[in-house]
Design a protein around this motif. Sequence first.
Motif, PDB file in Angstrom:
ATOM      1  N   PHE A  69      -5.753   6.494 -18.216  1.00 26.54           N
ATOM      2  CA  PHE A  69      -5.466   5.700 -17.023  1.00 26.54           C
ATOM      3  C   PHE A  69      -5.926   4.258 -17.272  1.00 26.54           C
ATOM      4  O   PHE A  69      -7.109   4.001 -17.482  1.00 26.54           O
ATOM      5  CB  PHE A  69      -6.186   6.270 -15.797  1.00 26.54           C
ATOM      6  N   TYR A 113      -6.561   0.121 -16.591  1.00 25.56           N
ATOM      7  CA  TYR A 113      -7.261  -0.637 -15.545  1.00 25.56           C
ATOM      8  C   TYR A 113      -7.182  -2.146 -15.765  1.00 25.56           C
ATOM      9  O   TYR A 113      -7.786  -2.919 -15.020  1.00 25.56           O
ATOM     10  CB  TYR A 113      -8.738  -0.223 -15.488  1.00 25.56           C
ATOM     11  N   PRO A 168      -8.624   2.818 -22.366  1.00 21.67           N
ATOM     12  CA  PRO A 168      -8.447   3.189 -20.957  1.00 21.67           C
ATOM     13  C   PRO A 168      -9.478   4.216 -20.514  1.00 21.67           C
ATOM     14  O   PRO A 168     -10.222   4.773 -21.336  1.00 21.67           O
ATOM     15  CB  PRO A 168      -7.039   3.790 -20.941  1.00 21.67           C
ATOM     16  N   HIS A 169      -9.535   4.458 -19.201  1.00 23.12           N
ATOM     17  CA  HIS A 169     -10.280   5.616 -18.713  1.00 23.12           C
ATOM     18  C   HIS A 169      -9.570   6.860 -19.227  1.00 23.12           C
ATOM     19  O   HIS A 169      -8.337   6.881 -19.347  1.00 23.12           O
ATOM     20  CB  HIS A 169     -10.298   5.655 -17.186  1.00 23.12           C
ATOM     21  N   VAL A 227     -15.274   6.914 -18.316  1.00 21.97           N
ATOM     22  CA  VAL A 227     -15.036   5.653 -17.607  1.00 21.97           C
ATOM     23  C   VAL A 227     -15.388   4.506 -18.538  1.00 21.97           C
ATOM     24  O   VAL A 227     -16.495   4.468 -19.092  1.00 21.97           O
ATOM     25  CB  VAL A 227     -15.889   5.578 -16.317  1.00 21.97           C
ATOM     26  N   HIS A 276     -12.347   0.526 -11.391  1.00 22.51           N
ATOM     27  CA  HIS A 276     -10.952   0.300 -11.029  1.00 22.51           C
ATOM     28  C   HIS A 276     -10.029   1.077 -11.957  1.00 22.51           C
ATOM     29  O   HIS A 276     -10.298   1.229 -13.152  1.00 22.51           O
ATOM     30  CB  HIS A 276     -10.601  -1.186 -11.113  1.00 22.51           C
ATOM     31  N   ALA A 277      -8.942   1.573 -11.393  1.00 26.95           N
ATOM     32  CA  ALA A 277      -7.847   2.144 -12.175  1.00 26.95           C
ATOM     33  C   ALA A 277      -6.552   1.648 -11.567  1.00 26.95           C
ATOM     34  O   ALA A 277      -6.437   1.543 -10.338  1.00 26.95           O
ATOM     35  CB  ALA A 277      -7.893   3.671 -12.173  1.00 26.95           C
ATOM     36  N   ASP A 278      -5.589   1.313 -12.417  1.00 26.19           N
ATOM     37  CA  ASP A 278      -4.319   0.793 -11.902  1.00 26.19           C
ATOM     38  C   ASP A 278      -3.589   1.832 -11.057  1.00 26.19           C
ATOM     39  O   ASP A 278      -2.895   1.483 -10.109  1.00 26.19           O
ATOM     40  CB  ASP A 278      -3.426   0.348 -13.072  1.00 26.19           C
ATOM     41  N   ALA A 324      -5.018   4.394  -9.086  1.00 24.44           N
ATOM     42  CA  ALA A 324      -6.249   4.993  -8.561  1.00 24.44           C
ATOM     43  C   ALA A 324      -5.999   6.337  -7.884  1.00 24.44           C
ATOM     44  O   ALA A 324      -6.733   7.302  -8.106  1.00 24.44           O
ATOM     45  CB  ALA A 324      -6.920   4.026  -7.585  1.00 24.44           C
ATOM     46  N   LEU A 330      -5.347   9.091 -10.450  1.00 21.80           N
ATOM     47  CA  LEU A 330      -6.558   9.496 -11.155  1.00 21.80           C
ATOM     48  C   LEU A 330      -7.476  10.311 -10.249  1.00 21.80           C
ATOM     49  O   LEU A 330      -8.044  11.320 -10.668  1.00 21.80           O
ATOM     50  CB  LEU A 330      -7.292   8.258 -11.685  1.00 21.80           C
TER      51      LEU A 330
END
Length: 199
Positions: free
Chosen positions: A40, A42, A100-101, A110, A182-184, A186, A189
């Motif tokens: 994921f 961010y 990424p996460h 994370v 933050h995740a693009d 969210a 996720l």
Amino acid sequence: MTREPGALRRLAAHEGKVLGSFGMWIGRRRHQVGPEDRAFGYAGPQAATVYGLAFVCVVETVGVSFLVRQWPVVHAVLFVLDLYTVVLVLGTQSAAVTRPHVLTPDALRVRAGARVDLVIPLDRIAGVRDELRFQGAGGKAPDDVLELPVGSQTSLTVELAGPVTHVSLLGKRREVSVVRFHADRAGELANAVRAAVAP
């Protein structure tokens, strides 16, 4: 002010990771994302700022080169330093894109570029929610809260059943029981983590 042991070594290692991210970025590869893992991103909210800063650095490099052109040694030194600054600025974005996460079968990893890589075992996760928070809103975060904003915002909060150890860039260790990042995507996720930790 006291320095953590090995601070210079840690900073050098960090710069090495940032510079090494360019190769993965060009090759469209991601750092330690296995075939069964879900990644994921961010880096979206910071992209415009990073590229804008890189452009300003390039303009500054040209301007300084013009001003010191009559001193060849000074010109050469400043040109190398300015060029390295541009590379590091772009490297922060390449590190964020290529690291990424990651949600694995056993843990939520994370990350914040090459600076933070926190592995949270799934059995330590008590809850996760997608909530938009802006850095600084509500004052300073408690010591047991780790905030990893991107573009001055976080979009996910993970509450832990037991603390995990976060090691800072310079080696300082602390126990955290809440992680905000933050995740693009969210919501996606958050749903994936909930499904992974569900009995």
